[in-house]
Design an enzyme around this catalytic site. Structure first.
Site, PDB file in Angstrom:
ATOM      1  N   ARG A  14      -0.837   8.905   1.987  1.00 23.92           N
ATOM      2  CA  ARG A  14      -2.209   9.405   1.884  1.00 23.92           C
ATOM      3  C   ARG A  14      -2.310  10.922   1.952  1.00 23.92           C
ATOM      4  O   ARG A  14      -3.127  11.526   1.262  1.00 23.92           O
ATOM      5  CB  ARG A  14      -3.065   8.804   3.011  1.00 23.92           C
ATOM      6  CG  ARG A  14      -3.306   7.334   2.817  1.00 23.92           C
ATOM      7  CD  ARG A  14      -3.995   6.729   4.012  1.00 23.92           C
ATOM      8  NE  ARG A  14      -4.274   5.323   3.746  1.00 23.92           N
ATOM      9  CZ  ARG A  14      -4.841   4.509   4.612  1.00 23.92           C
ATOM     10  NH1 ARG A  14      -5.178   4.936   5.792  1.00 23.92           N
ATOM     11  NH2 ARG A  14      -5.067   3.246   4.294  1.00 23.92           N
ATOM     12  N   ARG A  52      -0.585   8.666   9.532  1.00 22.15           N
ATOM     13  CA  ARG A  52      -0.515   7.210   9.714  1.00 22.15           C
ATOM     14  C   ARG A  52      -0.115   6.514   8.421  1.00 22.15           C
ATOM     15  O   ARG A  52      -0.659   6.789   7.356  1.00 22.15           O
ATOM     16  CB  ARG A  52      -1.890   6.691  10.159  1.00 22.15           C
ATOM     17  CG  ARG A  52      -1.973   5.176  10.225  1.00 22.15           C
ATOM     18  CD  ARG A  52      -3.327   4.748  10.719  1.00 22.15           C
ATOM     19  NE  ARG A  52      -4.363   4.992   9.735  1.00 22.15           N
ATOM     20  CZ  ARG A  52      -4.909   4.048   8.968  1.00 22.15           C
ATOM     21  NH1 ARG A  52      -4.487   2.798   9.044  1.00 22.15           N
ATOM     22  NH2 ARG A  52      -5.872   4.339   8.128  1.00 22.15           N
ATOM     23  N   HIS A 104      -8.729   9.966   3.650  1.00 18.79           N
ATOM     24  CA  HIS A 104      -8.430   8.908   2.682  1.00 18.79           C
ATOM     25  C   HIS A 104      -8.662   9.482   1.295  1.00 18.79           C
ATOM     26  O   HIS A 104      -9.712  10.055   1.022  1.00 18.79           O
ATOM     27  CB  HIS A 104      -9.304   7.674   2.899  1.00 18.79           C
ATOM     28  CG  HIS A 104      -8.754   6.460   2.226  1.00 18.79           C
ATOM     29  ND1 HIS A 104      -8.762   6.313   0.861  1.00 18.79           N
ATOM     30  CD2 HIS A 104      -8.136   5.356   2.724  1.00 18.79           C
ATOM     31  CE1 HIS A 104      -8.190   5.157   0.552  1.00 18.79           C
ATOM     32  NE2 HIS A 104      -7.805   4.551   1.666  1.00 18.79           N
ATOM     33  N   HIS A 107     -10.970  10.023   7.397  1.00 18.30           N
ATOM     34  CA  HIS A 107     -10.746   8.581   7.489  1.00 18.30           C
ATOM     35  C   HIS A 107     -10.207   8.138   8.836  1.00 18.30           C
ATOM     36  O   HIS A 107     -10.660   7.150   9.399  1.00 18.30           O
ATOM     37  CB  HIS A 107      -9.777   8.177   6.386  1.00 18.30           C
ATOM     38  CG  HIS A 107      -9.505   6.707   6.300  1.00 18.30           C
ATOM     39  ND1 HIS A 107     -10.502   5.777   6.091  1.00 18.30           N
ATOM     40  CD2 HIS A 107      -8.350   5.996   6.402  1.00 18.30           C
ATOM     41  CE1 HIS A 107      -9.965   4.560   6.061  1.00 18.30           C
ATOM     42  NE2 HIS A 107      -8.664   4.673   6.264  1.00 18.30           N
ATOM     43  N   GLU A 122       0.835  -1.195   0.000  1.00 16.87           N
ATOM     44  CA  GLU A 122       0.000   0.000   0.000  1.00 16.87           C
ATOM     45  C   GLU A 122       0.873   1.248   0.000  1.00 16.87           C
ATOM     46  O   GLU A 122       2.096   1.171   0.157  1.00 16.87           O
ATOM     47  CB  GLU A 122      -0.940  -0.015   1.209  1.00 16.87           C
ATOM     48  CG  GLU A 122      -1.910  -1.186   1.185  1.00 16.87           C
ATOM     49  CD  GLU A 122      -2.885  -1.196   2.350  1.00 16.87           C
ATOM     50  OE1 GLU A 122      -2.777  -0.329   3.231  1.00 16.87           O
ATOM     51  OE2 GLU A 122      -3.762  -2.070   2.375  1.00 16.87           O
TER      52      GLU A 122
END
Length: 517
Positions: A288, A384, A241, A349, A116
């Protein structure tokens, strides 16, 4: 009054992992889990990606995972915490599998590892695109096998009970004695007296309205802790997100997992231009915060309301196998991913800040612990890294468990007054709650979103004061309802986000203010 050794507020991965461990180890001790919706309704249930764990010894290493986490956190992570969480990952995953959680297996016979945004290697253990739901299923199944765990669904924790509730208890060392809880079906409020209390109440996404979170994510744990005067930190770091399904009429947005970009999907504007290549050499696999800010910049340049995720060049059968839930949702919305682009938009998110805790999960209030998204551990820093959140919950639930293995619960002889709602009435105009909720969410989206400014933040603070006063008046005069308490909690959370945003003078990770240099 209900008395228990451990009160756990929340039934996601954090609360259930601790509950299962402590109940298995100490069958003579009682655990009460309070959760405001169905027992399986939590942010955990909606986690699509997976658990980031170092398992491939040939290609991956703890050092690489630690480095990726520190880079995503933009210099604001606690390195000791990062090392602890990353290095404990494999063992915590093994326990989860022992309890019956299933994960996808590759053709090699080993666990299938996804990649990811922000990760340098394939290390995300997953179960199709419903990893969280599978973990939640396994943990609940185990919890139900333990007789000393009592789960109370449709029970809403209103406030933590601390020294200021008690008659004749003074002193600087504030402590938590449990919580006042609303039985939503019976409409009665009762006291849960607990030797130890764990906040595992999840996120704050509903504060923004447009969110990938479920409707229960109203920041209840953070707000309760704040009112109890616990330390709350880093609330300005709200992660958006980048790819939630764009639905013009809807509020909650269906998450299109980061793993879809890891699988090879491209982001395009309506002209078909693959714009991420203009901003970052990692393109769609940038972290992100960067992808969200780039999309926001595209909106400002073009006036568009959404961009597109292009999966048309991918193997459709492989896509269906990896992401059946996403494929079916797109099909339901009449989007054929083989020939059509998926409209996407950033949505709130994940909260990187929260109730401050040490490495044992202790808050600044005695006998009060916090774990999962409502806590601020220092792992995430300013942003994060994808799939580090389920990992964090597993590791910290274990740390809190280990602390309680060494520390016997301390029975406290205190007189706790019953909840007093004398003089209050059932609110006749529910419309006031809904109106203030919509106004709050619009305020947060428009003034306190992905890109902020000092003037917008100050205007937001002014407008929030008006909402706050109206909500507090309503709270004092009315019989307690879940919707009123949730609104009050969201107002508290919004206050923390706005004020801590104004205090931050440099841009880091997920926080971007155009007035900071």
């Amino acid at each position: 009054m209900v008395s228990t050794n451990y009160l756990v507020i929340g039934s996601g991965i954090a609360g259930l992992t601790f509950s299962v461990k402590i109940a298995e180890r100490f069958p003579e001790r009682k655990v009460v889990i309070v959760t405001k919706a169905n027992e399986d309704e939590s942010n955990t249930k909606y986690a699509q990606g997976g658990v980031a764990v170092v398992l491939d010894a040939e290609k991956d290493s703890f050092e690489k995972h630690i480095h990726d986490t520190l880079v995503a956190g933009d210099g604001l992570c606690n390195k000791e915490v990062v090392e602890m969480v990353v290095k404990e990952g494999p063992q915590r995953l093994k326990e989860l599998m022992y309890w019956g959680a299933n994960f996808d297996i590759a053709k090699t016979g080993q666990l299938d590892l996804g990649k990811e945004g922000g990760h340098s290697e394939h290390r995300v253990v997953h179960y199709k695109d419903i990893t969280g739901r599978e973990i939640e299923r396994a943990l609940l199944q185990r919890a139900h096998q333990l007789e000393n765990i009592q789960i109370l669904p449709h029970h809403f924790a209103i406030d933590l009970i601390t020294n200021h509730h008690l008659v004749g208890v003074n002193g600087d060392n504030d402590a938590c004695y449990g919580a006042y809880v609303l039985d939503q079906k019976q409409g009665r409020i009762f006291t849960v007296k607990a030797d130890e209390t764990l906040l595992a109440s999840g996120g704050i996404g509903r504060v923004y309205g447009h969110t990938t979170n479920p409707v229960i994510a109203t920041g209840d744990g953070v707000a309760m802790a704040y009112r109890a005067k616990a330390l709350v930190k880093d609330m300005e770091f709200v992660q958006f997100h980048p790819t939630a399904l764009y639905e013009p009429e809807g509020e909650s947005s269906f998450l299109i997992s980061e793993a879809v970009r890891g699988f090879g999907a491209y982001l395009r504007n309506k002209e078909g231009h693959r714009f991420m290549l203009d901003y970052d050499e990692r393109a769609e696999l940038a972290s992100r915060d960067i992808v969200s800010q780039c999309i926001d910049n595209e909106f400002k340049k073009t006036g568009d309301t959404h961009v597109f995720l292009d999966c048309t060049h991918l193997d459709v059968d492989a896509f269906k196998a990896h992401f059946p839930n996403i494929y079916n949702k797109c099909k339901e919305k009449h989007i054929d991913i083989a020939t059509q682009w998926i409209p996407v938009v950033p949505a709130s998110h994940y909260l990187c800040g929260g109730v401050e805790v040490n490495k044992e999960g202790k808050t600044s209030i005695n006998n009060l612990f916090a774990c999962g998204e409502c806590s601020r551990t220092g792992l995430h820093g300013a942003n994060r890294l994808a799939s580090n959140s389920l990992l964090e919950a597993l590791v910290y639930a274990h740390s809190i468990f280990e602390y309680h293995c060494k520390q016997e619960p301390e029975f406290k002889q205190v007189a706790i007054p019953d909840w007093n709602d004398e003089g209050t009435v059932i609110p006749k105009e529910h419309i006031l709650i809904q109106h203030n909720l919509k106004e709050l969410q619009a305020l947060m989206r428009n003034y306190v979103g992905i890109v902020r400014s000092n003037s917008r933040l100050k205007k937001a603070r002014k407008r929030l004061d008006l909402i706050y006063n109206e909500v507090e008046d309503l709270y004092r005069e009315s019989k307690i309802t879940t919707s009123l308490c949730e609104l009050r909690n969201m107002v508290n959370v919004a206050h923390l986000i706005i004020n801590q945003s104004l205090l931050r003078k440099e841009n880091s990770g997920g926080y971007y203010n155009i007035d900071n240099t």
